[in-house]
Design a protein around this motif. Sequence first.
Motif, PDB file in Angstrom:
ATOM      1  N   ALA A   1      -7.370 -43.225  47.484  1.00  0.00           N
ATOM      2  CA  ALA A   1      -8.521 -42.375  47.210  1.00  0.00           C
ATOM      3  C   ALA A   1      -9.803 -43.186  47.096  1.00  0.00           C
ATOM      4  CB  ALA A   1      -8.289 -41.584  45.933  1.00  0.00           C
TER       5      ALA A   1
ATOM      6  N   GLU B   1     -10.238 -34.299  53.012  1.00  0.00           N
ATOM      7  CA  GLU B   1     -10.528 -35.439  52.156  1.00  0.00           C
ATOM      8  C   GLU B   1      -9.756 -35.304  50.855  1.00  0.00           C
ATOM      9  OE1 GLU B   1     -14.524 -37.211  50.431  1.00  0.00           O
ATOM     10  OE2 GLU B   1     -14.646 -36.712  52.565  1.00  0.00           O
ATOM     11  N   LEU B   2      -9.301 -36.422  50.337  1.00  0.00           N
ATOM     12  CA  LEU B   2      -8.562 -36.428  49.083  1.00  0.00           C
ATOM     13  C   LEU B   2      -9.554 -36.252  47.945  1.00  0.00           C
ATOM     14  CD1 LEU B   2      -5.695 -36.854  47.999  1.00  0.00           C
ATOM     15  CD2 LEU B   2      -6.190 -39.279  47.852  1.00  0.00           C
ATOM     16  N   LYS B   3      -9.356 -35.213  47.141  1.00  0.00           N
ATOM     17  CA  LYS B   3     -10.257 -34.925  46.030  1.00  0.00           C
ATOM     18  C   LYS B   3      -9.464 -35.031  44.736  1.00  0.00           C
ATOM     19  CE  LYS B   3     -13.708 -31.561  44.556  1.00  0.00           C
ATOM     20  NZ  LYS B   3     -14.309 -30.255  44.815  1.00  0.00           N
ATOM     21  N   LEU B   4      -9.916 -35.896  43.834  1.00  0.00           N
ATOM     22  CA  LEU B   4      -9.204 -36.179  42.588  1.00  0.00           C
ATOM     23  C   LEU B   4     -10.028 -35.762  41.376  1.00  0.00           C
ATOM     24  CD1 LEU B   4      -8.075 -39.831  43.361  1.00  0.00           C
ATOM     25  CD2 LEU B   4      -6.782 -37.745  43.748  1.00  0.00           C
ATOM     26  N   ALA B   5      -9.302 -35.477  40.291  1.00  0.00           N
ATOM     27  CA  ALA B   5      -9.943 -35.204  39.009  1.00  0.00           C
ATOM     28  C   ALA B   5      -8.948 -35.569  37.922  1.00  0.00           C
ATOM     29  CB  ALA B   5     -10.326 -33.729  38.903  1.00  0.00           C
TER      30      ALA B   5
ATOM     31  N   GLN C   1     -11.401 -25.220  43.839  1.00  0.00           N
ATOM     32  CA  GLN C   1     -12.329 -26.301  44.163  1.00  0.00           C
ATOM     33  C   GLN C   1     -11.728 -27.343  45.107  1.00  0.00           C
ATOM     34  OE1 GLN C   1     -14.360 -27.776  40.701  1.00  0.00           O
ATOM     35  NE2 GLN C   1     -14.666 -25.722  39.897  1.00  0.00           N
ATOM     36  N   GLY C   2     -10.494 -27.125  45.532  1.00  0.00           N
ATOM     37  CA  GLY C   2      -9.890 -27.976  46.553  1.00  0.00           C
ATOM     38  C   GLY C   2      -9.449 -29.353  46.078  1.00  0.00           C
ATOM     39  N   TYR C   3      -9.039 -29.459  44.841  1.00  0.00           N
ATOM     40  CA  TYR C   3      -8.545 -30.753  44.363  1.00  0.00           C
ATOM     41  C   TYR C   3      -7.176 -31.034  44.962  1.00  0.00           C
ATOM     42  CZ  TYR C   3     -12.232 -31.013  40.876  1.00  0.00           C
ATOM     43  OH  TYR C   3     -13.443 -31.088  40.250  1.00  0.00           O
ATOM     44  N   SER C   4      -6.977 -32.270  45.378  1.00  0.00           N
ATOM     45  CA  SER C   4      -5.666 -32.697  45.865  1.00  0.00           C
ATOM     46  C   SER C   4      -4.762 -33.042  44.691  1.00  0.00           C
ATOM     47  CB  SER C   4      -5.807 -33.936  46.759  1.00  0.00           C
ATOM     48  OG  SER C   4      -6.686 -33.674  47.822  1.00  0.00           O
TER      49      SER C   4
ATOM     50  N   GLU D   1     -17.465 -38.819  36.354  1.00  0.00           N
ATOM     51  CA  GLU D   1     -17.708 -37.651  37.209  1.00  0.00           C
ATOM     52  C   GLU D   1     -16.411 -36.930  37.596  1.00  0.00           C
ATOM     53  OE1 GLU D   1     -18.957 -40.905  38.604  1.00  0.00           O
ATOM     54  OE2 GLU D   1     -20.494 -40.595  37.089  1.00  0.00           O
ATOM     55  N   LEU D   2     -15.280 -37.620  37.507  1.00  0.00           N
ATOM     56  CA  LEU D   2     -13.993 -37.018  37.858  1.00  0.00           C
ATOM     57  C   LEU D   2     -13.358 -36.272  36.689  1.00  0.00           C
ATOM     58  CD1 LEU D   2     -12.405 -39.971  39.897  1.00  0.00           C
ATOM     59  CD2 LEU D   2     -13.596 -37.963  40.791  1.00  0.00           C
TER      60      LEU D   2
END
Length: 171
Positions: free
Chosen positions: A13, A28-32, A141-144, A160-161
Amino acid sequence: MKKQLLSVLVGLALTPGFAFSAESKTAELKLAYIDLQKAIQETSTGKKAKKDLEKEFNSKKAELKKKEDDIRKMNEDFEKKASVLSEETRQKKSIEIQTEMRKFQDEVGKSQVTLQKKEGELTKPILDKLQEIVDRMARDQGYSFVFEKSEQSIIWAKKELDITDVVVKEY
């Protein structure tokens, strides 16, 4: 194994331009991440649960403190009088004090288990609702991936994550 997978995912990521292909689409890989302990403590239900637990804890603590003081006094009295008591009486009194100490230690252990169980009962519904919110938010929100922040899993991540405040607000 879990930590290795997490390390690989985070490493990928953080790689500039990393993307993966899913059915001919580039995503795209989206992380939180979320700090569940903080989230629980900041919800109104969590604050009430904490207050209830503290009340029960303080009540039990006072009760146990009194029993501990009683045993301590019993032991002090025994030590003062031990020299004038017969051997048989000393042994009986010593056994009595040891028995009371074991009972006290058992009660302390049971109290800890009871409080932990009560904490689980109070926090489970909160965690379930938080999970629902995170699930919905991740889909919308499309989080992976959404990770739980803890000392064992995430040592550091960009602020920010962190979605904790957003999830608490939605709660």
